[in-house]
Design a protein around this motif. Structure first.
Motif, PDB file in Angstrom:
ATOM      1  N   MET A   1       0.807  -1.195   0.000  1.00  0.00           N
ATOM      2  CA  MET A   1       0.000   0.000   0.000  1.00  0.00           C
ATOM      3  C   MET A   1       0.852   1.262   0.000  1.00  0.00           C
ATOM      4  SD  MET A   1      -3.514  -0.477   2.120  1.00  0.00           S
ATOM      5  CE  MET A   1      -3.054  -1.281   3.636  1.00  0.00           C
ATOM      6  N   ALA A   2       2.137   1.146  -0.130  1.00  0.00           N
ATOM      7  CA  ALA A   2       3.017   2.301  -0.049  1.00  0.00           C
ATOM      8  C   ALA A   2       2.899   3.231  -1.251  1.00  0.00           C
ATOM      9  CB  ALA A   2       4.465   1.843   0.100  1.00  0.00           C
ATOM     10  N   ASP A   3       2.299   2.806  -2.338  1.00  0.00           N
ATOM     11  CA  ASP A   3       2.229   3.620  -3.544  1.00  0.00           C
ATOM     12  C   ASP A   3       0.857   4.265  -3.758  1.00  0.00           C
ATOM     13  OD1 ASP A   3       4.851   3.034  -4.141  1.00  0.00           O
ATOM     14  OD2 ASP A   3       4.332   1.281  -5.329  1.00  0.00           O
ATOM     15  N   ALA A   4       0.170   4.621  -2.705  1.00  0.00           N
ATOM     16  CA  ALA A   4      -1.146   5.234  -2.815  1.00  0.00           C
ATOM     17  C   ALA A   4      -1.004   6.749  -2.937  1.00  0.00           C
ATOM     18  CB  ALA A   4      -1.997   4.875  -1.609  1.00  0.00           C
ATOM     19  N   ALA A   5      -1.403   7.276  -4.091  1.00  0.00           N
ATOM     20  CA  ALA A   5      -1.315   8.721  -4.326  1.00  0.00           C
ATOM     21  C   ALA A   5      -2.579   9.450  -3.909  1.00  0.00           C
ATOM     22  CB  ALA A   5      -1.030   8.983  -5.809  1.00  0.00           C
ATOM     23  N   SER A   6      -3.657   8.708  -3.657  1.00  0.00           N
ATOM     24  CA  SER A   6      -4.926   9.328  -3.302  1.00  0.00           C
ATOM     25  C   SER A   6      -5.672   8.417  -2.337  1.00  0.00           C
ATOM     26  CB  SER A   6      -5.776   9.537  -4.563  1.00  0.00           C
ATOM     27  OG  SER A   6      -6.167   8.273  -5.089  1.00  0.00           O
ATOM     28  N   LEU A   7      -6.729   8.940  -1.752  1.00  0.00           N
ATOM     29  CA  LEU A   7      -7.552   8.116  -0.863  1.00  0.00           C
ATOM     30  C   LEU A   7      -8.167   6.958  -1.638  1.00  0.00           C
ATOM     31  CD1 LEU A   7      -8.614   7.696   2.005  1.00  0.00           C
ATOM     32  CD2 LEU A   7     -10.598   9.097   1.391  1.00  0.00           C
ATOM     33  N   GLU A   8      -8.543   7.198  -2.888  1.00  0.00           N
ATOM     34  CA  GLU A   8      -9.107   6.106  -3.691  1.00  0.00           C
ATOM     35  C   GLU A   8      -8.060   5.009  -3.911  1.00  0.00           C
ATOM     36  OE1 GLU A   8     -11.670   5.156  -7.724  1.00  0.00           O
ATOM     37  OE2 GLU A   8     -11.253   7.230  -7.188  1.00  0.00           O
ATOM     38  N   ASP A   9      -6.818   5.387  -4.166  1.00  0.00           N
ATOM     39  CA  ASP A   9      -5.755   4.380  -4.294  1.00  0.00           C
ATOM     40  C   ASP A   9      -5.606   3.588  -3.000  1.00  0.00           C
ATOM     41  OD1 ASP A   9      -5.158   5.312  -6.856  1.00  0.00           O
ATOM     42  OD2 ASP A   9      -3.420   6.486  -6.196  1.00  0.00           O
ATOM     43  N   LEU A  15      -8.894  -2.759   0.061  1.00  0.00           N
ATOM     44  CA  LEU A  15      -9.797  -3.830  -0.376  1.00  0.00           C
ATOM     45  C   LEU A  15      -8.999  -5.063  -0.781  1.00  0.00           C
ATOM     46  CD1 LEU A  15     -12.463  -1.959  -2.552  1.00  0.00           C
ATOM     47  CD2 LEU A  15     -12.728  -2.815  -0.208  1.00  0.00           C
ATOM     48  N   ALA A  16      -7.939  -4.862  -1.554  1.00  0.00           N
ATOM     49  CA  ALA A  16      -7.119  -5.989  -2.014  1.00  0.00           C
ATOM     50  C   ALA A  16      -6.439  -6.681  -0.831  1.00  0.00           C
ATOM     51  CB  ALA A  16      -6.093  -5.504  -3.032  1.00  0.00           C
ATOM     52  N   ASP A  17      -5.950  -5.892   0.117  1.00  0.00           N
ATOM     53  CA  ASP A  17      -5.300  -6.462   1.298  1.00  0.00           C
ATOM     54  C   ASP A  17      -6.303  -7.250   2.138  1.00  0.00           C
ATOM     55  OD1 ASP A  17      -2.734  -6.485   2.881  1.00  0.00           O
ATOM     56  OD2 ASP A  17      -4.079  -5.641   4.399  1.00  0.00           O
ATOM     57  N   THR A  18      -7.505  -6.725   2.268  1.00  0.00           N
ATOM     58  CA  THR A  18      -8.554  -7.404   3.030  1.00  0.00           C
ATOM     59  C   THR A  18      -8.950  -8.703   2.343  1.00  0.00           C
ATOM     60  OG1 THR A  18      -9.315  -5.281   3.900  1.00  0.00           O
ATOM     61  CG2 THR A  18     -10.863  -7.124   4.043  1.00  0.00           C
ATOM     62  N   LEU A  19      -9.013  -8.707   1.031  1.00  0.00           N
ATOM     63  CA  LEU A  19      -9.286  -9.927   0.282  1.00  0.00           C
ATOM     64  C   LEU A  19      -8.200 -10.969   0.549  1.00  0.00           C
ATOM     65  CD1 LEU A  19     -10.835 -11.598  -1.827  1.00  0.00           C
ATOM     66  CD2 LEU A  19      -9.560 -10.356  -3.596  1.00  0.00           C
TER      67      LEU A  19
END
Length: 165
Positions: A1-9, A15-19
């Protein structure tokens, strides 16, 4: 998750991590159910095992809806909790079924609390992003996980822990 540029990212990564966390939990819940000696605990774990695929399908649907994709790597947090469940519940050196059941409840509650954090945070992100349908689905699943956690506490406090003591 280190490459999230926005809240949507960040939302899509969560979601992917929770899956990934759910998929890992699904692998061990059945084993824990098989080792449980308390019939209510075993039945609850079997019900949980059957519910996880539905939760995973919902997460995949949310990812598809928003153009996200499952991560290629496993959720490291759940990986550690699954390892602990194996070490501290399945591989526990005891002949006392109630002690094993108490250890199983502890392990499942740790994994469930991790799930509650993921689902609850994802629901909050969805609300902030205006993804009301996503937020409703995630909140519903969070409620189901809370309910299961409360039931585990009830089993532990009313019976298992007393027998283990």
């Amino acid at each position: 998750m280190a490459d999230a540029a926005s809240l949507e990212d960040l939302y899509l990564a969560l979601l992917a991590d929770t899956l990934s966390a759910n998929e890992q939990m699904a692998e061990i819940v059945g084993e824990l159910a098989d080792e449980a000696t308390d019939p209510r605990l075993a039945a609850m774990l079997e019900k949980t095992e059957m519910a996880i695929p539905d939760h995973n399908l919902a997460l995949r649907r949310l990812l598809d809806r928003r153009g996200g994709a499952p991560l290629g790597e496993p959720c490291l947090g759940m990986e550690g909790l699954v390892d602990e469940a194996r070490d501290n519940a399945l591989d526990l050196d005891t002949d006392n079924g109630a002690v094993r059941d108490a250890a199983i409840i502890h392990a499942v509650q740790q994994m469930s609390h991790y799930g509650i954090a993921g689902y609850g945070t994802a629901a909050a992100f969805a609300r902030a992003l205006g993804f009301d349908e996503d937020a409703a689905e995630l909140s519903r699943d969070t409620g189901e996980i809370y309910g299961a956690d409360e039931y585990l506490t009830l089993i532990a406090e009313l019976d298992v822990n007393r027998k283990a003591a």
